[in-house]
Design a protein around this motif. Structure first.
Motif, PDB file in Angstrom:
ATOM      1  N   SER A 127       0.823  -1.208   0.000  1.00 13.48           N
ATOM      2  CA  SER A 127       0.000   0.000   0.000  1.00 13.48           C
ATOM      3  C   SER A 127       0.861   1.264   0.000  1.00 13.48           C
ATOM      4  O   SER A 127       0.595   2.217  -0.753  1.00 13.48           O
ATOM      5  CB  SER A 127      -0.939  -0.002   1.213  1.00 13.48           C
ATOM      6  OG  SER A 127      -0.211  -0.238   2.409  1.00 13.48           O
ATOM      7  N   GLU A 130       2.633   1.718  -3.488  1.00  7.64           N
ATOM      8  CA  GLU A 130       1.779   2.200  -4.566  1.00  7.64           C
ATOM      9  C   GLU A 130       1.374   3.660  -4.363  1.00  7.64           C
ATOM     10  O   GLU A 130       1.256   4.416  -5.333  1.00  7.64           O
ATOM     11  CB  GLU A 130       0.563   1.279  -4.713  1.00  7.64           C
ATOM     12  CG  GLU A 130       0.974  -0.102  -5.233  1.00  7.64           C
ATOM     13  CD  GLU A 130      -0.173  -1.085  -5.379  1.00  7.64           C
ATOM     14  OE1 GLU A 130      -1.292  -0.783  -4.878  1.00  7.64           O
ATOM     15  OE2 GLU A 130       0.026  -2.154  -5.987  1.00  7.64           O
ATOM     16  N   ASP A 224      -0.111  -7.965   2.367  1.00  8.29           N
ATOM     17  CA  ASP A 224       0.398  -6.598   2.223  1.00  8.29           C
ATOM     18  C   ASP A 224       1.884  -6.489   2.533  1.00  8.29           C
ATOM     19  O   ASP A 224       2.616  -5.813   1.828  1.00  8.29           O
ATOM     20  CB  ASP A 224      -0.380  -5.633   3.119  1.00  8.29           C
ATOM     21  CG  ASP A 224      -0.089  -4.175   2.772  1.00  8.29           C
ATOM     22  OD1 ASP A 224      -0.130  -3.836   1.580  1.00  8.29           O
ATOM     23  OD2 ASP A 224       0.186  -3.398   3.700  1.00  8.29           O
TER      24      ASP A 224
END
Length: 315
Positions: A127, A130, A224
Protein backbone atom coordinates in the motif's frame (compact mmCIF):
# COMPACT_ATOMS: atom_id res chain seq x y z
CA UNK A 1 -6.03 -6.47 -20.46
CA UNK A 2 -3.66 -7.37 -23.28
CA UNK A 3 -2.28 -10.90 -23.01
CA UNK A 4 1.10 -11.24 -24.74
CA UNK A 5 1.60 -13.90 -27.40
CA UNK A 6 4.50 -15.91 -28.82
CA UNK A 7 4.84 -13.21 -31.49
CA UNK A 8 5.54 -10.70 -28.70
CA UNK A 9 8.20 -13.04 -27.26
CA UNK A 10 9.97 -13.34 -30.62
CA UNK A 11 9.85 -9.56 -31.07
CA UNK A 12 11.16 -9.06 -27.55
CA UNK A 13 14.07 -11.45 -28.06
CA UNK A 14 15.15 -9.63 -31.21
CA UNK A 15 14.75 -6.21 -29.52
CA UNK A 16 16.71 -7.00 -26.36
CA UNK A 17 19.46 -9.17 -27.84
CA UNK A 18 22.07 -6.35 -27.87
CA UNK A 19 21.33 -5.54 -24.22
CA UNK A 20 21.27 -8.96 -22.47
CA UNK A 21 23.38 -12.07 -22.00
CA UNK A 22 22.35 -15.49 -23.23
CA UNK A 23 22.98 -16.94 -19.78
CA UNK A 24 24.59 -20.36 -19.26
CA UNK A 25 23.03 -23.54 -17.92
CA UNK A 26 25.04 -25.25 -15.14
CA UNK A 27 24.72 -28.66 -13.52
CA UNK A 28 26.02 -30.42 -10.40
CA UNK A 29 26.36 -34.18 -10.03
CA UNK A 30 26.32 -33.80 -6.27
CA UNK A 31 23.05 -31.85 -6.25
CA UNK A 32 21.57 -34.30 -8.76
CA UNK A 33 22.42 -37.16 -6.38
CA UNK A 34 20.74 -35.32 -3.49
CA UNK A 35 17.63 -34.59 -5.53
CA UNK A 36 17.39 -37.93 -7.31
CA UNK A 37 16.82 -35.99 -10.53
CA UNK A 38 18.77 -34.19 -13.25
CA UNK A 39 18.71 -30.45 -12.56
CA UNK A 40 19.68 -27.83 -15.12
CA UNK A 41 20.25 -24.40 -13.58
CA UNK A 42 19.53 -21.47 -15.93
CA UNK A 43 21.82 -18.81 -14.42
CA UNK A 44 20.06 -15.47 -14.64
CA UNK A 45 22.22 -14.37 -11.71
CA UNK A 46 24.84 -13.90 -14.45
CA UNK A 47 22.46 -11.70 -16.47
CA UNK A 48 23.07 -7.99 -17.09
CA UNK A 49 22.38 -6.07 -13.87
CA UNK A 50 22.44 -9.41 -12.05
CA UNK A 51 18.87 -10.60 -12.64
CA UNK A 52 16.42 -11.97 -15.21
CA UNK A 53 14.47 -8.74 -14.98
CA UNK A 54 16.93 -7.10 -17.38
CA UNK A 55 14.99 -8.94 -20.08
CA UNK A 56 11.56 -7.48 -19.35
CA UNK A 57 12.89 -4.03 -18.47
CA UNK A 58 14.92 -3.81 -21.68
CA UNK A 59 11.94 -4.89 -23.77
CA UNK A 60 9.75 -2.21 -22.17
CA UNK A 61 12.34 0.58 -22.43
CA UNK A 62 13.48 -0.09 -25.99
CA UNK A 63 9.90 -0.57 -27.14
CA UNK A 64 8.97 3.01 -26.21
CA UNK A 65 8.52 5.68 -28.84
CA UNK A 66 10.97 8.60 -28.69
CA UNK A 67 8.14 10.81 -27.40
CA UNK A 68 7.33 8.41 -24.54
CA UNK A 69 10.99 7.83 -23.73
CA UNK A 70 11.71 11.54 -23.38
CA UNK A 71 9.63 11.66 -20.16
CA UNK A 72 11.56 8.74 -18.72
CA UNK A 73 10.38 5.62 -16.95
CA UNK A 74 9.41 4.88 -13.36
CA UNK A 75 8.56 1.84 -11.27
CA UNK A 76 8.25 0.48 -7.73
CA UNK A 77 10.50 -2.43 -6.82
CA UNK A 78 12.09 -4.22 -3.89
CA UNK A 79 15.27 -4.33 -5.89
CA UNK A 80 15.94 -6.30 -9.04
CA UNK A 81 13.29 -4.81 -11.33
CA UNK A 82 14.33 -1.33 -10.24
CA UNK A 83 17.99 -2.14 -10.88
CA UNK A 84 17.22 -3.62 -14.27
CA UNK A 85 14.94 -0.75 -15.33
CA UNK A 86 17.69 1.67 -14.29
CA UNK A 87 20.15 -0.37 -16.37
CA UNK A 88 17.90 -0.34 -19.45
CA UNK A 89 17.07 3.37 -19.08
CA UNK A 90 20.77 4.13 -18.79
CA UNK A 91 21.43 2.19 -22.01
CA UNK A 92 18.82 4.31 -23.77
CA UNK A 93 19.89 7.53 -22.04
CA UNK A 94 16.55 8.41 -20.47
CA UNK A 95 15.54 9.32 -16.87
CA UNK A 96 14.44 6.63 -14.42
CA UNK A 97 12.87 6.83 -10.94
CA UNK A 98 12.47 3.81 -8.66
CA UNK A 99 10.31 3.70 -5.52
CA UNK A 100 11.92 1.21 -3.10
CA UNK A 101 11.07 0.00 0.42
CA UNK A 102 13.38 1.57 2.99
CA UNK A 103 14.15 -1.99 4.14
CA UNK A 104 15.39 -3.12 0.70
CA UNK A 105 19.00 -4.40 0.73
CA UNK A 106 21.47 -1.53 0.57
CA UNK A 107 23.26 -3.34 -2.25
CA UNK A 108 20.12 -3.09 -4.38
CA UNK A 109 19.59 0.61 -3.63
CA UNK A 110 23.22 1.29 -4.48
CA UNK A 111 22.89 -0.66 -7.72
CA UNK A 112 19.86 1.40 -8.83
CA UNK A 113 21.72 4.64 -8.13
CA UNK A 114 24.83 3.22 -9.79
CA UNK A 115 22.97 3.01 -13.10
CA UNK A 116 22.00 6.67 -12.79
CA UNK A 117 18.43 6.33 -11.56
CA UNK A 118 16.76 8.21 -8.70
CA UNK A 119 15.60 6.23 -5.63
CA UNK A 120 12.53 7.36 -3.65
CA UNK A 121 11.99 5.37 -0.45
CA UNK A 122 8.66 4.11 0.96
CA UNK A 123 7.49 1.92 3.83
CA UNK A 124 7.81 -1.87 3.33
CA UNK A 125 4.22 -2.55 2.31
CA UNK A 126 2.39 -2.80 -1.00
CA UNK A 127 0.00 0.00 0.00
CA UNK A 128 2.82 2.45 0.83
CA UNK A 129 4.74 1.50 -2.29
CA UNK A 130 1.78 2.20 -4.57
CA UNK A 131 0.84 5.47 -2.83
CA UNK A 132 4.36 6.92 -3.04
CA UNK A 133 4.67 5.75 -6.62
CA UNK A 134 1.46 7.56 -7.63
CA UNK A 135 3.04 10.79 -6.38
CA UNK A 136 6.17 10.18 -8.47
CA UNK A 137 4.22 9.60 -11.70
CA UNK A 138 2.05 12.65 -11.08
CA UNK A 139 5.18 14.79 -10.69
CA UNK A 140 7.19 13.40 -13.64
CA UNK A 141 4.74 12.04 -16.21
CA UNK A 142 7.11 9.07 -16.59
CA UNK A 143 6.05 5.84 -18.30
CA UNK A 144 5.10 3.25 -15.69
CA UNK A 145 6.86 -0.06 -16.22
CA UNK A 146 5.25 -2.44 -13.73
CA UNK A 147 7.65 -4.99 -12.21
CA UNK A 148 5.56 -7.90 -13.50
CA UNK A 149 1.95 -7.06 -14.38
CA UNK A 150 2.91 -5.69 -17.79
CA UNK A 151 2.67 -7.49 -21.14
CA UNK A 152 5.98 -5.99 -22.32
CA UNK A 153 7.75 -7.21 -19.20
CA UNK A 154 6.25 -10.71 -19.36
CA UNK A 155 7.20 -11.05 -23.05
CA UNK A 156 10.75 -10.11 -22.12
CA UNK A 157 10.89 -12.59 -19.22
CA UNK A 158 9.56 -15.30 -21.56
CA UNK A 159 12.83 -15.17 -23.51
CA UNK A 160 14.58 -16.90 -20.58
CA UNK A 161 12.70 -20.19 -20.91
CA UNK A 162 12.88 -19.86 -24.71
CA UNK A 163 16.66 -19.98 -24.38
CA UNK A 164 16.49 -22.77 -21.79
CA UNK A 165 14.63 -25.21 -24.06
CA UNK A 166 17.09 -24.41 -26.85
CA UNK A 167 20.00 -25.18 -24.50
CA UNK A 168 18.59 -28.32 -22.84
CA UNK A 169 16.51 -30.99 -24.60
CA UNK A 170 14.09 -33.44 -23.05
CA UNK A 171 13.00 -31.42 -20.03
CA UNK A 172 10.11 -32.85 -18.04
CA UNK A 173 9.48 -29.72 -15.98
CA UNK A 174 10.66 -26.17 -15.32
CA UNK A 175 10.48 -24.54 -11.90
CA UNK A 176 10.94 -20.86 -11.04
CA UNK A 177 10.40 -18.68 -7.96
CA UNK A 178 7.11 -16.83 -7.69
CA UNK A 179 6.34 -13.48 -6.08
CA UNK A 180 4.32 -11.28 -8.42
CA UNK A 181 4.60 -13.93 -11.11
CA UNK A 182 6.47 -12.20 -13.94
CA UNK A 183 9.04 -14.94 -14.55
CA UNK A 184 6.50 -17.72 -14.04
CA UNK A 185 4.11 -15.99 -16.46
CA UNK A 186 6.86 -15.67 -19.05
CA UNK A 187 7.70 -19.34 -18.58
CA UNK A 188 4.03 -20.23 -19.05
CA UNK A 189 3.84 -18.09 -22.19
CA UNK A 190 6.83 -19.79 -23.81
CA UNK A 191 6.27 -23.38 -22.75
CA UNK A 192 2.51 -23.50 -23.36
CA UNK A 193 3.24 -22.55 -26.97
CA UNK A 194 6.55 -24.24 -27.74
CA UNK A 195 6.69 -27.23 -25.36
CA UNK A 196 3.26 -27.84 -23.83
CA UNK A 197 4.33 -31.26 -22.51
CA UNK A 198 6.75 -29.61 -20.03
CA UNK A 199 5.17 -29.12 -16.61
CA UNK A 200 5.53 -25.72 -14.95
CA UNK A 201 6.03 -25.41 -11.20
CA UNK A 202 6.33 -22.28 -9.08
CA UNK A 203 8.24 -22.12 -5.80
CA UNK A 204 7.37 -19.80 -2.92
CA UNK A 205 8.43 -19.15 0.70
CA UNK A 206 6.03 -20.50 3.34
CA UNK A 207 6.13 -17.08 5.02
CA UNK A 208 5.02 -15.30 1.82
CA UNK A 209 2.74 -17.96 0.35
CA UNK A 210 -0.06 -15.79 -1.09
CA UNK A 211 0.43 -17.24 -4.61
CA UNK A 212 0.14 -20.77 -3.18
CA UNK A 213 -3.04 -19.84 -1.32
CA UNK A 214 -4.41 -18.04 -4.39
CA UNK A 215 -3.73 -21.11 -6.53
CA UNK A 216 -5.59 -23.38 -4.09
CA UNK A 217 -8.48 -20.95 -3.60
CA UNK A 218 -8.95 -20.12 -7.29
CA UNK A 219 -8.71 -16.34 -6.83
CA UNK A 220 -6.04 -13.81 -5.93
CA UNK A 221 -5.18 -13.53 -2.24
CA UNK A 222 -2.77 -10.66 -1.54
CA UNK A 223 -0.60 -10.19 1.54
CA UNK A 224 0.40 -6.60 2.22
CA UNK A 225 3.77 -7.00 3.97
CA UNK A 226 5.00 -10.58 4.38
CA UNK A 227 8.37 -11.18 6.08
CA UNK A 228 10.81 -13.61 4.45
CA UNK A 229 14.52 -13.93 3.70
CA UNK A 230 13.50 -14.15 0.03
CA UNK A 231 13.05 -10.39 -0.29
CA UNK A 232 12.31 -10.53 -4.03
CA UNK A 233 9.16 -12.63 -3.51
CA UNK A 234 7.11 -10.42 -1.21
CA UNK A 235 4.72 -8.94 -3.79
CA UNK A 236 1.28 -10.33 -4.71
CA UNK A 237 -0.06 -11.65 -8.01
CA UNK A 238 -1.98 -9.25 -10.26
CA UNK A 239 -4.61 -9.86 -12.94
CA UNK A 240 -2.24 -10.51 -15.86
CA UNK A 241 0.13 -12.81 -14.01
CA UNK A 242 -2.83 -14.58 -12.39
CA UNK A 243 -4.14 -15.37 -15.89
CA UNK A 244 -0.98 -17.35 -16.66
CA UNK A 245 -0.68 -18.96 -13.24
CA UNK A 246 -4.22 -20.29 -13.08
CA UNK A 247 -4.22 -21.53 -16.68
CA UNK A 248 -0.76 -23.05 -17.05
CA UNK A 249 0.97 -23.76 -13.73
CA UNK A 250 0.91 -27.42 -12.62
CA UNK A 251 1.43 -26.65 -8.93
CA UNK A 252 2.95 -24.18 -6.47
CA UNK A 253 5.33 -25.61 -3.87
CA UNK A 254 6.56 -23.91 -0.69
CA UNK A 255 9.70 -24.04 1.46
CA UNK A 256 10.54 -22.85 4.96
CA UNK A 257 13.06 -20.12 5.72
CA UNK A 258 15.62 -22.69 6.91
CA UNK A 259 15.13 -24.80 3.77
CA UNK A 260 15.65 -21.74 1.56
CA UNK A 261 18.87 -20.75 3.33
CA UNK A 262 20.19 -24.33 3.20
CA UNK A 263 19.50 -24.51 -0.56
CA UNK A 264 21.21 -21.16 -1.08
CA UNK A 265 24.31 -22.36 0.78
CA UNK A 266 24.30 -25.61 -1.20
CA UNK A 267 24.38 -23.80 -4.55
CA UNK A 268 27.08 -21.39 -3.36
CA UNK A 269 29.22 -24.31 -2.15
CA UNK A 270 28.66 -26.80 -4.98
CA UNK A 271 28.09 -24.70 -8.12
CA UNK A 272 30.30 -21.83 -6.94
CA UNK A 273 27.94 -19.06 -7.99
CA UNK A 274 26.51 -16.11 -6.06
CA UNK A 275 22.73 -16.12 -5.96
CA UNK A 276 20.16 -14.47 -3.73
CA UNK A 277 17.71 -16.19 -1.36
CA UNK A 278 14.75 -15.84 -3.76
CA UNK A 279 16.69 -17.88 -6.32
CA UNK A 280 17.16 -20.74 -3.86
CA UNK A 281 13.46 -21.39 -3.31
CA UNK A 282 13.05 -23.72 -6.34
CA UNK A 283 15.88 -26.00 -5.23
CA UNK A 284 14.54 -25.97 -1.67
CA UNK A 285 11.15 -27.18 -2.90
CA UNK A 286 12.71 -29.85 -5.16
CA UNK A 287 14.69 -31.29 -2.24
CA UNK A 288 11.53 -31.18 -0.12
CA UNK A 289 9.44 -32.99 -2.77
CA UNK A 290 11.88 -35.60 -4.08
CA UNK A 291 9.19 -38.11 -5.01
CA UNK A 292 7.54 -35.57 -7.31
CA UNK A 293 10.72 -34.97 -9.32
CA UNK A 294 12.45 -38.37 -9.02
CA UNK A 295 14.22 -39.43 -12.22
CA UNK A 296 13.06 -36.33 -14.13
CA UNK A 297 14.97 -33.70 -16.09
CA UNK A 298 14.16 -30.36 -14.44
CA UNK A 299 14.98 -26.83 -15.58
CA UNK A 300 15.59 -24.60 -12.55
CA UNK A 301 15.63 -20.84 -13.09
CA UNK A 302 18.09 -19.01 -10.84
CA UNK A 303 16.54 -15.59 -11.05
CA UNK A 304 19.15 -13.25 -9.60
CA UNK A 305 22.43 -12.73 -7.80
CA UNK A 306 22.06 -9.30 -6.21
CA UNK A 307 22.73 -10.22 -2.60
CA UNK A 308 24.08 -8.01 0.18
CA UNK A 309 27.41 -9.69 0.95
CA UNK A 310 27.56 -7.99 4.35
CA UNK A 311 24.24 -9.54 5.42
CA UNK A 312 24.25 -13.14 4.24
CA UNK A 313 21.32 -15.06 5.80
CA UNK A 314 23.55 -17.67 7.46
CA UNK A 315 25.79 -15.12 9.19
Amino acid sequence: MYIPTLFDVDEAHARIKPHIHRTPVLTSRFINSLAGAELFFKCENLQKAGAFKARGASNAVFGLSDEQAAKGVATHSSGNHGTCLAYAAGRRGIPCTVVMPRTAPQAKKDAVRGYGAKVVECEPSTSSREAVFAEVVAATGAEFVHPYNDARVIAGQATCSKELIEQVTGLDAVIAPIGGGGMVSGTCLTLSNLAPHIKIYAAEPEQADDAYRSFKAGHIIADDAPVTVADGLKVPLKDLTWHFVRNHVTDILTASEAEIVDAMKLIWKRIKIVMEPSSAVPLATILKNKDLFAGKRIGVIITGGNVDLDKLPWQ
